[in-house]
Design a protein around this motif. Structure first.
Motif, PDB file in Angstrom:
ATOM      1  N   ALA A 236       8.393  18.831  -1.057  1.00 57.56           N
ATOM      2  CA  ALA A 236       8.691  17.370  -1.253  1.00 57.56           C
ATOM      3  C   ALA A 236       7.467  16.602  -0.726  1.00 57.56           C
ATOM      4  N   PRO A 237       7.099  15.549  -1.561  1.00 57.40           N
ATOM      5  CA  PRO A 237       6.254  14.715  -0.827  1.00 57.40           C
ATOM      6  C   PRO A 237       6.882  13.832   0.232  1.00 57.40           C
ATOM      7  N   PHE A 238       6.191  13.523   1.186  1.00 61.44           N
ATOM      8  CA  PHE A 238       6.592  12.840   2.232  1.00 61.44           C
ATOM      9  C   PHE A 238       6.251  11.330   2.427  1.00 61.44           C
ATOM     10  N   VAL A 239       5.281  10.910   1.958  1.00 65.39           N
ATOM     11  CA  VAL A 239       5.059   9.431   1.551  1.00 65.39           C
ATOM     12  C   VAL A 239       5.929   8.566   1.061  1.00 65.39           C
ATOM     13  N   PRO A 240       6.710   9.243  -0.057  1.00 67.92           N
ATOM     14  CA  PRO A 240       7.932   8.317  -0.675  1.00 67.92           C
ATOM     15  C   PRO A 240       9.051   8.284   0.487  1.00 67.92           C
ATOM     16  N   ALA A 241       9.190   9.243   1.153  1.00 67.97           N
ATOM     17  CA  ALA A 241      10.352   9.094   2.277  1.00 67.97           C
ATOM     18  C   ALA A 241       9.739   8.093   3.462  1.00 67.97           C
TER      19      ALA A 241
ATOM     20  N   ASP B  33       1.233  10.117  -4.053  1.00 64.74           N
ATOM     21  CA  ASP B  33       1.824  11.402  -3.532  1.00 64.74           C
ATOM     22  C   ASP B  33       2.906  12.164  -4.196  1.00 64.74           C
ATOM     23  N   PHE B  34       3.522  11.384  -4.855  1.00 61.16           N
ATOM     24  CA  PHE B  34       4.564  11.795  -5.826  1.00 61.16           C
ATOM     25  C   PHE B  34       3.948  12.589  -7.059  1.00 61.16           C
ATOM     26  N   ARG B  35       2.857  12.190  -7.670  1.00 63.00           N
ATOM     27  CA  ARG B  35       2.311  12.866  -8.625  1.00 63.00           C
ATOM     28  C   ARG B  35       1.477  13.904  -8.453  1.00 63.00           C
ATOM     29  N   GLN B  36       0.455  13.631  -7.352  1.00 54.08           N
ATOM     30  CA  GLN B  36      -0.528  14.463  -7.119  1.00 54.08           C
ATOM     31  C   GLN B  36      -0.401  15.405  -5.604  1.00 54.08           C
TER      32      GLN B  36
ATOM     33  N   ILE C 226       0.813  -1.138  -0.164  1.00 60.66           N
ATOM     34  CA  ILE C 226      -0.002   0.019  -0.099  1.00 60.66           C
ATOM     35  C   ILE C 226       0.882   1.292   0.065  1.00 60.66           C
ATOM     36  N   LEU C 227       1.900   1.189   0.598  1.00 60.05           N
ATOM     37  CA  LEU C 227       2.737   2.292   0.742  1.00 60.05           C
ATOM     38  C   LEU C 227       3.401   2.680  -0.593  1.00 60.05           C
ATOM     39  N   PHE C 228       3.779   1.641  -1.291  1.00 60.06           N
ATOM     40  CA  PHE C 228       4.185   1.934  -2.747  1.00 60.06           C
ATOM     41  C   PHE C 228       3.330   2.474  -3.710  1.00 60.06           C
ATOM     42  N   PHE C 229       1.804   2.267  -3.525  1.00 61.23           N
ATOM     43  CA  PHE C 229       0.837   2.723  -4.281  1.00 61.23           C
ATOM     44  C   PHE C 229       0.539   4.153  -3.692  1.00 61.23           C
ATOM     45  N   LEU C 230       0.591   4.432  -2.298  1.00 61.16           N
ATOM     46  CA  LEU C 230       0.536   5.745  -1.889  1.00 61.16           C
ATOM     47  C   LEU C 230       1.598   6.805  -2.121  1.00 61.16           C
ATOM     48  N   SER C 231       2.767   5.967  -2.329  1.00 64.29           N
ATOM     49  CA  SER C 231       4.049   6.976  -2.672  1.00 64.29           C
ATOM     50  C   SER C 231       4.040   7.364  -4.162  1.00 64.29           C
ATOM     51  N   ILE C 232       3.334   6.761  -4.957  1.00 68.36           N
ATOM     52  CA  ILE C 232       3.176   6.896  -6.272  1.00 68.36           C
ATOM     53  C   ILE C 232       2.351   8.315  -6.457  1.00 68.36           C
TER      54      ILE C 232
ATOM     55  N   GLY D  82      -2.700  13.352   5.128  1.00 67.99           N
ATOM     56  CA  GLY D  82      -2.355  12.081   4.439  1.00 67.99           C
ATOM     57  C   GLY D  82      -1.159  11.570   5.145  1.00 67.99           C
ATOM     58  N   ASP D  83      -0.111  12.304   5.203  1.00 66.96           N
ATOM     59  CA  ASP D  83       0.936  11.861   6.074  1.00 66.96           C
ATOM     60  C   ASP D  83       0.776  11.301   7.297  1.00 66.96           C
ATOM     61  N   LEU D  84      -0.193  12.195   7.920  1.00 69.05           N
ATOM     62  CA  LEU D  84      -0.410  11.627   9.385  1.00 69.05           C
ATOM     63  C   LEU D  84      -1.290  10.151   9.234  1.00 69.05           C
ATOM     64  N   ASP D  85      -1.919  10.135   8.214  1.00 68.37           N
ATOM     65  CA  ASP D  85      -2.741   8.984   8.221  1.00 68.37           C
ATOM     66  C   ASP D  85      -1.747   7.906   8.078  1.00 68.37           C
ATOM     67  N   VAL D  86      -0.786   8.052   7.252  1.00 67.07           N
ATOM     68  CA  VAL D  86       0.345   6.857   6.969  1.00 67.07           C
ATOM     69  C   VAL D  86       1.062   6.544   8.504  1.00 67.07           C
ATOM     70  N   LEU D  87       1.472   7.609   9.001  1.00 75.33           N
ATOM     71  CA  LEU D  87       2.247   7.595  10.431  1.00 75.33           C
ATOM     72  C   LEU D  87       1.307   7.043  11.278  1.00 75.33           C
ATOM     73  N   ALA D  88       0.074   7.052  11.607  1.00 76.72           N
ATOM     74  CA  ALA D  88      -0.690   6.389  12.412  1.00 76.72           C
ATOM     75  C   ALA D  88      -0.966   5.046  12.199  1.00 76.72           C
TER      76      ALA D  88
END
Length: 128
Positions: free
Chosen positions: A113-118, A21-24, A13-19, A72-78
């Motif tokens: 910079a988008p944070f989800v890829p990091a 976040d990177f694009r949008q 899921i992180l891979f999909f969310l990274s893509i 969204g970053d907070l969602d991933v961290l949670a």
């Protein structure tokens, strides 16, 4: 051993969310709901504490108009906090911040910079 499947699925899921976040500069947080449900099914106390902290942080972030970090970053961290111990979660977050600083200094000098890829790269380093 029982935590490996959710961590593997979270990685995908992180891979999909990274893509995304990177694009949008936006992620579909609905993809993270199964991890909350899993956590509530497996634990009885921790998810409620995490949910309270998460909702408090969302409120503070909203009051701050998402100046430093997106919802969204907070969602991933949670969701990551539901799958990792507190120590591993701190390592994951620190690693992501270090990666983000490198990306910001080298590639994203004049734009945010988008944070989800990091977060994803750090997840791979600290969970595999």
């Amino acid at each position: 051993m029982t935590n490996m499947l959710p961590q593997f699925l979270f990685t995908i899921i992180l891979f999909f969310l990274s893509i995304q976040d990177f694009r949008q500069y936006f992620i579909n947080s609905l993809l993270l709901i199964p991890f909350w449900l899993y956590s509530f099914a497996m634990n009885q106390n921790t998810p409620w504490f995490n949910l309270g902290c998460y909702l408090g942080l969302l409120l503070l972030n909203q009051l701050n108009k998402e100046k430093w970090i997106g919802h969204g970053d907070l969602d991933v961290l949670a969701c990551g906090s539901l799958l990792l111990s507190a120590t591993h979660w701190i390592y994951w977050l620190n690693g992501a911040c270090f990666i983000q600083l490198l990306l910001q200094a080298t590639y994203y000098r004049t734009r945010r910079a988008p944070f989800v890829p990091a977060l994803t790269l750090s997840w791979l380093v600290f969970t595999i």
